[in-house]
Design an enzyme around this catalytic site. Structure first.
Site, PDB file in Angstrom:
ATOM      1  N   GLU A   1       8.834  15.642 -13.401  1.00 38.13           N
ATOM      2  CA  GLU A   1       7.985  15.584 -12.203  1.00 38.13           C
ATOM      3  C   GLU A   1       8.104  14.232 -11.498  1.00 38.13           C
ATOM      4  O   GLU A   1       7.106  13.534 -11.338  1.00 38.13           O
ATOM      5  CB  GLU A   1       6.519  15.803 -12.599  1.00 38.13           C
ATOM      6  CG  GLU A   1       6.242  17.064 -13.384  1.00 38.13           C
ATOM      7  CD  GLU A   1       4.829  17.141 -13.948  1.00 38.13           C
ATOM      8  OE1 GLU A   1       4.313  18.257 -14.101  1.00 38.13           O
ATOM      9  OE2 GLU A   1       4.231  16.080 -14.233  1.00 38.13           O
ATOM     10  N   PRO A   2       9.295  13.846 -11.075  1.00 43.08           N
ATOM     11  CA  PRO A   2       9.419  12.533 -10.425  1.00 43.08           C
ATOM     12  C   PRO A   2       8.858  12.548  -9.010  1.00 43.08           C
ATOM     13  O   PRO A   2       9.026  13.529  -8.285  1.00 43.08           O
ATOM     14  CB  PRO A   2      10.936  12.307 -10.390  1.00 43.08           C
ATOM     15  CG  PRO A   2      11.506  13.682 -10.320  1.00 43.08           C
ATOM     16  CD  PRO A   2      10.575  14.571 -11.105  1.00 43.08           C
ATOM     17  N   GLY A   3       8.184  11.488  -8.643  1.00 45.41           N
ATOM     18  CA  GLY A   3       7.718  11.322  -7.273  1.00 45.41           C
ATOM     19  C   GLY A   3       8.359  10.064  -6.704  1.00 45.41           C
ATOM     20  O   GLY A   3       9.301  10.117  -5.905  1.00 45.41           O
ATOM     21  N   ARG A   4       7.885   8.922  -7.208  1.00 46.89           N
ATOM     22  CA  ARG A   4       8.369   7.623  -6.758  1.00 46.89           C
ATOM     23  C   ARG A   4       9.890   7.527  -6.775  1.00 46.89           C
ATOM     24  O   ARG A   4      10.505   7.015  -5.841  1.00 46.89           O
ATOM     25  CB  ARG A   4       7.795   6.560  -7.707  1.00 46.89           C
ATOM     26  CG  ARG A   4       8.082   5.132  -7.340  1.00 46.89           C
ATOM     27  CD  ARG A   4       7.673   4.199  -8.486  1.00 46.89           C
ATOM     28  NE  ARG A   4       6.409   4.574  -9.077  1.00 46.89           N
ATOM     29  CZ  ARG A   4       5.215   4.141  -8.655  1.00 46.89           C
ATOM     30  NH1 ARG A   4       5.147   3.302  -7.658  1.00 46.89           N
ATOM     31  NH2 ARG A   4       4.110   4.538  -9.255  1.00 46.89           N
TER      32      ARG A   4
ATOM     33  N   CYS B   1     -10.632  -6.240   7.829  1.00 48.13           N
ATOM     34  CA  CYS B   1     -11.632  -7.218   7.405  1.00 48.13           C
ATOM     35  C   CYS B   1     -11.860  -7.204   5.898  1.00 48.13           C
ATOM     36  O   CYS B   1     -12.952  -6.865   5.422  1.00 48.13           O
ATOM     37  CB  CYS B   1     -12.946  -6.949   8.137  1.00 48.13           C
ATOM     38  SG  CYS B   1     -12.684  -6.803   9.898  1.00 48.13           S
ATOM     39  N   GLU B   2     -10.829  -7.519   5.135  1.00 48.91           N
ATOM     40  CA  GLU B   2     -10.898  -7.600   3.672  1.00 48.91           C
ATOM     41  C   GLU B   2      -9.899  -8.673   3.258  1.00 48.91           C
ATOM     42  O   GLU B   2      -8.769  -8.677   3.729  1.00 48.91           O
ATOM     43  CB  GLU B   2     -10.430  -6.286   3.014  1.00 48.91           C
ATOM     44  CG  GLU B   2     -11.210  -5.053   3.367  1.00 48.91           C
ATOM     45  CD  GLU B   2     -12.457  -4.859   2.515  1.00 48.91           C
ATOM     46  OE1 GLU B   2     -12.548  -5.490   1.439  1.00 48.91           O
ATOM     47  OE2 GLU B   2     -13.330  -4.099   2.947  1.00 48.91           O
TER      48      GLU B   2
ATOM     49  N   TYR C   1       3.652   6.734  -2.363  1.00 47.00           N
ATOM     50  CA  TYR C   1       2.301   6.177  -2.415  1.00 47.00           C
ATOM     51  C   TYR C   1       2.054   5.220  -1.248  1.00 47.00           C
ATOM     52  O   TYR C   1       1.388   4.206  -1.379  1.00 47.00           O
ATOM     53  CB  TYR C   1       2.032   5.526  -3.790  1.00 47.00           C
ATOM     54  CG  TYR C   1       2.348   6.496  -4.899  1.00 47.00           C
ATOM     55  CD1 TYR C   1       1.542   7.607  -5.101  1.00 47.00           C
ATOM     56  CD2 TYR C   1       3.500   6.356  -5.678  1.00 47.00           C
ATOM     57  CE1 TYR C   1       1.855   8.551  -6.067  1.00 47.00           C
ATOM     58  CE2 TYR C   1       3.819   7.296  -6.649  1.00 47.00           C
ATOM     59  CZ  TYR C   1       2.989   8.387  -6.833  1.00 47.00           C
ATOM     60  OH  TYR C   1       3.309   9.330  -7.785  1.00 47.00           O
TER      61      TYR C   1
ATOM     62  N   TYR D   1      -2.978  -2.442  -6.544  1.00 51.86           N
ATOM     63  CA  TYR D   1      -2.326  -2.726  -7.829  1.00 51.86           C
ATOM     64  C   TYR D   1      -1.721  -4.128  -7.891  1.00 51.86           C
ATOM     65  O   TYR D   1      -1.093  -4.468  -8.889  1.00 51.86           O
ATOM     66  CB  TYR D   1      -1.166  -1.749  -8.080  1.00 51.86           C
ATOM     67  CG  TYR D   1      -1.451  -0.287  -7.877  1.00 51.86           C
ATOM     68  CD1 TYR D   1      -2.393   0.386  -8.654  1.00 51.86           C
ATOM     69  CD2 TYR D   1      -0.741   0.444  -6.919  1.00 51.86           C
ATOM     70  CE1 TYR D   1      -2.614   1.745  -8.483  1.00 51.86           C
ATOM     71  CE2 TYR D   1      -0.961   1.798  -6.747  1.00 51.86           C
ATOM     72  CZ  TYR D   1      -1.907   2.446  -7.527  1.00 51.86           C
ATOM     73  OH  TYR D   1      -2.109   3.779  -7.354  1.00 51.86           O
TER      74      TYR D   1
ATOM     75  N   ARG E   1      -0.858  -0.387  -1.708  1.00 54.50           N
ATOM     76  CA  ARG E   1      -0.401  -0.750  -3.054  1.00 54.50           C
ATOM     77  C   ARG E   1      -0.597  -2.232  -3.408  1.00 54.50           C
ATOM     78  O   ARG E   1      -1.074  -2.533  -4.503  1.00 54.50           O
ATOM     79  CB  ARG E   1       1.058  -0.330  -3.275  1.00 54.50           C
ATOM     80  CG  ARG E   1       1.262   1.194  -3.207  1.00 54.50           C
ATOM     81  CD  ARG E   1       2.653   1.612  -3.626  1.00 54.50           C
ATOM     82  NE  ARG E   1       2.855   1.460  -5.046  1.00 54.50           N
ATOM     83  CZ  ARG E   1       3.548   0.510  -5.598  1.00 54.50           C
ATOM     84  NH1 ARG E   1       4.187  -0.377  -4.856  1.00 54.50           N
ATOM     85  NH2 ARG E   1       3.653   0.417  -6.897  1.00 54.50           N
TER      86      ARG E   1
END
Ligand SMILES: *Cc1c(COP(=O)(O)O)cnc(C)c1O
Length: 460
Positions: A306-309, A375-376, A404, A349, A345
């Site tokens: 099940e690869p995504g990235r 504003c973060e 992602y 992370y 990301r």
């Protein structure tokens, strides 16, 4: 003729400014991505200059390379060819319909985690018997939709969920094909937020309880117990972790077969790594195959991955324009028109993304923070990064943004979500429109009584 070294190139570069280095020779090492390369000092996606895409579609903009997605898919397909297998693309990594269509057309199936992803995959023309359905919180309506669609396999994450699937299946008069998601308790040595196969995470059933769970599932008449599933994390950088997980699953498989189960599917999940940094050590599909396939072949099971990235991560960049240079005594900030709302990301992370101007600039390097307008303080793409000196108007490519990226985009700060473009050789297609201000308020309503003159009864 290639120039002797990156150093030499830089000296030449800095003395003469913006010059042409010829086809395919980058001024500095870039990620080894076929879909994106520097030609004559300009970054291209396949045969289209990124600066051209910015002109046509504006920024911030997601750009995907079809050739890169195909190369990745074919590489994995070839590596797994020694066993009966199915590559189920993890739709959550990038669910754009055109990206899905491209992958399904190449022969991929879909790994979905919600009714919404099922809807997307079906819209993009996936074959239902190539869909696997994972996720810890499947609702009865989602289960029903999946059964009516005819998915290949449910990856069951708990006994209560197995019972719920059994109930819906019985009501519909069908049997639901299931695999139990087992938690093999291995450490993929990745970010805590994406570690999924260790004890104490919410995913799957612990190995020592799996056998009992299989016996209970066998008693549910709505279920057809078919397989074993594990997904240990993302990205997984060590083959050792996969190998250990496989050993544990095969131990369980033996035991299940002795107890009379007919298990024909081993689903080893996704998590295959990509290079985010040019010097990052990652294993290749060939190494994965060499290490794992002999044992899978021996088991006689069909392998699902099940690869995504891996399939889409390095096939996408986020294109953004510098709005301001802001120089403070401590730092120089490049404030760009993309933000954590487009690519979260780094904020979520602490992830590294390679960043580079799409046109080579000739005025030396500097150390900068690349930040967005939200504003973060967490809204950043890079901190203390050496980059060619950029100005307001400079276009930057943020690499490895194909997975992602857009799927995690939000409307925070009332920012319309960006457009997405798919490049196929010299053609480019708008595969998702940029959102408008009207899109931001779609579905919202102001109750009629709030439109009176505004003062409450008591104030009158
Ligand atoms: C997220 C996820 C994947 C895909 O992970 P990648 O790192 O993108 O390959 C596959 N399977 C399951 C169950 C997942 O949750």
């Amino acid at each position: 003729m290639p120039l002797p070294s990156v150093w030499y190139q830089r000296i030449v570069f800095e003395s003469v400014g913006r010059i042409c280095f010829g086809e395919g020779i980058p001024v500095r090492p870039v990620l080894p991505i076929e879909g994106f390369s520097f030609r004559g000092g300009e970054l291209f996606c396949e045969s289209v200059p990124l600066s051209r895409l910015a002109e046509v579609y504006g920024t911030p903009l997601y750009v995907y390379s079809h050739a890169e997605i195909r190369r990745r898919f074919q590489e994995l397909q070839a590596a797994l060819s020694a066993v009966d297998h199915l590559i189920c693309y993890a739709v959550k990594a990038n669910g754009n319909l055109a990206v899905l269509r491209a992958l399904f057309r190449m022969g991929a199936g879909a790994d979905i985690v919600s009714g919404g992803e099922l809807f997307r995959a079906v819209r993009a023309g996936v074959a239902p018997d190539r869909i696997v359905f994972a996720g810890v919180g499947k609702r009865p309506d989602e289960i029903e939709l999946a059964l009516k669609t005819g998915v290949r396999l449910f990856n069951v994450e708990s006994l209560p969920e197995a019972e719920a699937i059994g109930r819906v299946a019985e009501r519909l008069g069908v049997r639901a094909p299931v695999a139990l998601r087992v938690n093999p308790d291995v450490d993929p040595e990745t970010h805590a937020y994406t570690t999924t196969g260790k004890r104490g995470t919410k995913f799957g059933v612990d190995l020592d309880q799996a056998l009992a769970a299989y016996h209970k599932m066998r008693e549910l008449s709505g279920l057809e117990v078919r397989g074993i599933h594990a997904h240990i994390g993302s990205p997984v950088r060590s083959l050792e972790a996969y190998s250990l997980a496989l050993d544990r699953l095969l131990g369980l498989l033996d035991r299940l077969r002795r107890d009379g189960f007919t298990i024909d599917t081993l689903n080893l999940g996704g998590g295959f790594p990509i290079r985010y940094r040019e010097d990052e050590a990652i294993f290749t599909p060939e190494e994965y195959a060499k290490r794992l396939l002999p044992r899978i072949r021996e088991s006689g099971c069909t392998l699902i991955v099940e690869p995504g990235r891996y399939l889409v991560g390095n096939a996408g960049v986020l294109l953004t324009e510098v709005i301001y240079r802001k120089e403070t005594p401590e730092k120089t900030f490049l404030i760009v028109d993309a933000a954590m709302t487009e690519l979260i990301r780094p904020a979520l992370y602490g992830s590294f993304h390679h960043i580079y101007p799409v046109c080579e600039l000739g005025s030396g390097e500097e150390r900068v923070d690349v930040v967005g307008p939200v504003c973060e303080t967490g809204d950043f793409f890079a901190k203390d990064r050496m980059l060619p000196r950029s100005q307001a108007g400079t276009l930057l490519a943020i690499f490895s943004a194909g997975a992602y990226g857009f799927v995690m985009a939000s409307n925070y700060n009332a920012r319309p979500r960006p457009a997405e473009v798919l490049v196929m050789d010299d053609r480019h297609y708008l595969v998702r429109e940029r959102e408008s201000y009207e899109d931001l308020i779609r579905g919202e309503r102001i109750p009629e009584e709030l439109w009176d003159d505004g003062r409450e009864e008591t104030e009158r």
